[in-house]
Design an enzyme around this catalytic site. Structure first.
Site, PDB file in Angstrom:
ATOM      1  N   MET A 110      70.072 -39.516 -67.537  1.00  0.00           N
ATOM      2  CA  MET A 110      69.496 -40.416 -68.258  1.00  0.00           C
ATOM      3  C   MET A 110      70.593 -40.821 -69.589  1.00  0.00           C
ATOM      4  SD  MET A 110      65.545 -38.999 -68.822  1.00  0.00           S
ATOM      5  CE  MET A 110      64.600 -38.778 -67.618  1.00  0.00           C
ATOM      6  N   ARG A 150      77.171 -35.526 -52.009  1.00  0.00           N
ATOM      7  CA  ARG A 150      75.588 -35.178 -52.097  1.00  0.00           C
ATOM      8  C   ARG A 150      75.307 -35.799 -53.507  1.00  0.00           C
ATOM      9  NH1 ARG A 150      76.432 -34.412 -47.606  1.00  0.00           N
ATOM     10  NH2 ARG A 150      75.633 -32.783 -46.375  1.00  0.00           N
ATOM     11  N   THR A 189      64.763 -38.523 -79.761  1.00  0.00           N
ATOM     12  CA  THR A 189      65.172 -39.118 -78.345  1.00  0.00           C
ATOM     13  C   THR A 189      66.181 -38.240 -77.840  1.00  0.00           C
ATOM     14  OG1 THR A 189      65.882 -40.974 -77.281  1.00  0.00           O
ATOM     15  CG2 THR A 189      66.338 -40.763 -79.652  1.00  0.00           C
ATOM     16  N   ILE A 190      65.962 -37.972 -76.498  1.00  0.00           N
ATOM     17  CA  ILE A 190      67.198 -37.390 -76.012  1.00  0.00           C
ATOM     18  C   ILE A 190      68.485 -38.120 -75.815  1.00  0.00           C
ATOM     19  CG2 ILE A 190      65.742 -35.509 -74.724  1.00  0.00           C
ATOM     20  CD1 ILE A 190      66.354 -37.273 -72.303  1.00  0.00           C
ATOM     21  N   ASP A 191      68.209 -39.366 -75.964  1.00  0.00           N
ATOM     22  CA  ASP A 191      69.201 -40.482 -75.513  1.00  0.00           C
ATOM     23  C   ASP A 191      70.383 -40.375 -76.765  1.00  0.00           C
ATOM     24  OD1 ASP A 191      68.246 -41.228 -73.433  1.00  0.00           O
ATOM     25  OD2 ASP A 191      67.086 -42.908 -74.153  1.00  0.00           O
ATOM     26  N   GLN A 231      66.043 -33.269 -67.766  1.00  0.00           N
ATOM     27  CA  GLN A 231      66.894 -33.339 -68.723  1.00  0.00           C
ATOM     28  C   GLN A 231      65.952 -33.185 -70.123  1.00  0.00           C
ATOM     29  OE1 GLN A 231      69.859 -36.399 -68.074  1.00  0.00           O
ATOM     30  NE2 GLN A 231      68.549 -36.562 -66.417  1.00  0.00           N
TER      31      GLN A 231
END
Length: 335
Positions: A167, A260, A123-125, A268
């Protein structure tokens, strides 16, 4: 010959293909047949699986995503019995489940009806409680760092505040580590309550000095105090980063600051996995197959530093792991 099934549960992350490749190669070395189950448990219930050999996993080490596909489906209730029937039908001794907290939930559910499995964290988290690092995290923070590097030049050229949404909720790992690596001037994550007075003061000092621009990283879905929302007159559906931008505009109006917003979104998660993601994926998947050979199941594989760990299943493996306090505090040195 033992037979194992490899499948993915939850969102994709770079490096999963490296894990699949390692499982197949190690399996062949140990005389274990590996079946690739496509599209997670949904595909399993539809008999969407094949035996994987070396040619099937050749040239996938550098590819992002997962060659097997994935789904968010977690078997529960009667669906568990259907999964058990499929495990028995195909003579699978153990399932290697690649994924994050949904994978952990699936493994716990399967254990309750006697289906052996091993979890490979992906998991990228990077928010799993039983491992220092998960497959995909290193690539994700590299992507965040690269995005901040790119935005730095346009922020400086136009003297703007760039709000960059990442994220990772609610663990804070992507925002904090990606922001730290990319030189963010302020980071707002779920790891701690946002300090809007501090944010405004930091940006003000930069604009009153020689650095008339700022990069602010905001974790997607971070909780914004109700009084801030009311002050900025925003709807409940407005993203956290945009609320922060409107707050900056309101409180630094006299400086004429423009802002912006960039949501990095799935950028990601995609792309070729980094060297570290390839290495830890290869280590953990190879070790998982060795565990099958030894008859050791109902464990999650993890890493502590560069060492492989084995963690017995319990309800705690689905817990969140927030970003380390030291790393969170380290970011403040650069504000």
């Amino acid at each position: 010959m033992k037979r194992i099934g490899v499948l993915c549960v939850g969102n994709d992350s770079p490096g999963i293909n490296s894990a699949i490749r390692a499982a197949v190669v190690k399996g062949l070395d140990l005389d274990i047949e590996v079946m690739g189950i496509r599209d997670g448990f949904e595909g399993f219930l539809k008999d969407n699986l094949d035996v994987l050999l070396r040619p099937n996993v050749s040239n996938i080490l550098h590819q992002g995503g997962t060659m097997l596909g994935t789904s968010l489906f977690v078997p529960e209730g009667e669906e568990l019995n259907r999964v058990k029937e499929k495990v028995e039908q195909y003579g699978i001794s153990t399932l290697l489940i690649i994924g994050g907290r949904l994978a952990a939930r699936s493994a716990i559910n399967l254990m309750k009806i006697g289906i052996p499995s091993i979890i490979i964290p992906a998991t990228i988290d990077n928010d799993l409680s039983f491992t220092d690092f998960s497959i995909g995290f290193f690539t994700a923070i590299e992507n965040v760092k690269n995005a901040l590097d790119v935005l730095h030049s346009t922020a400086e050229s136009h003297h703007r505040v760039m709000l960059v949404e990442t994220m990772g909720k609610p663990s804070g790992w992507i925002a904090v580590i990606g922001g730290l690596a990319g030189g963010a001037d302020y980071i707002i994550s779920s790891a701690e309550k946002p300090n809007f007075d501090e944010l405004i003061e930091i940006i003000r000092k930069r604009y009153e000095g020689k650095k008339r621009f700022s990069l602010v990283v905001v974790e997607s879905g971070v909780e914004i105090p109700e009084e801030i929302k009311k002050e900025c007159k925003v709807s409940e559906k407005e993203s956290s980063a945009i609320i922060v931008g409107r707050y900056i505009e309101k409180h630094l109006k006299e400086l004429g600051i423009e802002w912006r917003y960039t949501n990095l979104g799935y950028l990601q998660r995609g792309g070729s996995p980094s060297a570290m993601d390839r290495i830890i994926a290869t280590q953990m998947a190879s070790h998982a197959v060795e565990m099958v050979k030894m008859g050791k199941v109902y464990h999650a594989v993890g890493v502590k530093g560069f060492s492989i760990t084995e963690i017995p299943y319990s309800d705690t493996i689905v817990n969140y792991r927030p970003v380390d306090y030291y790393l969170k505090e380290l970011t403040k040195l650069f504000y």
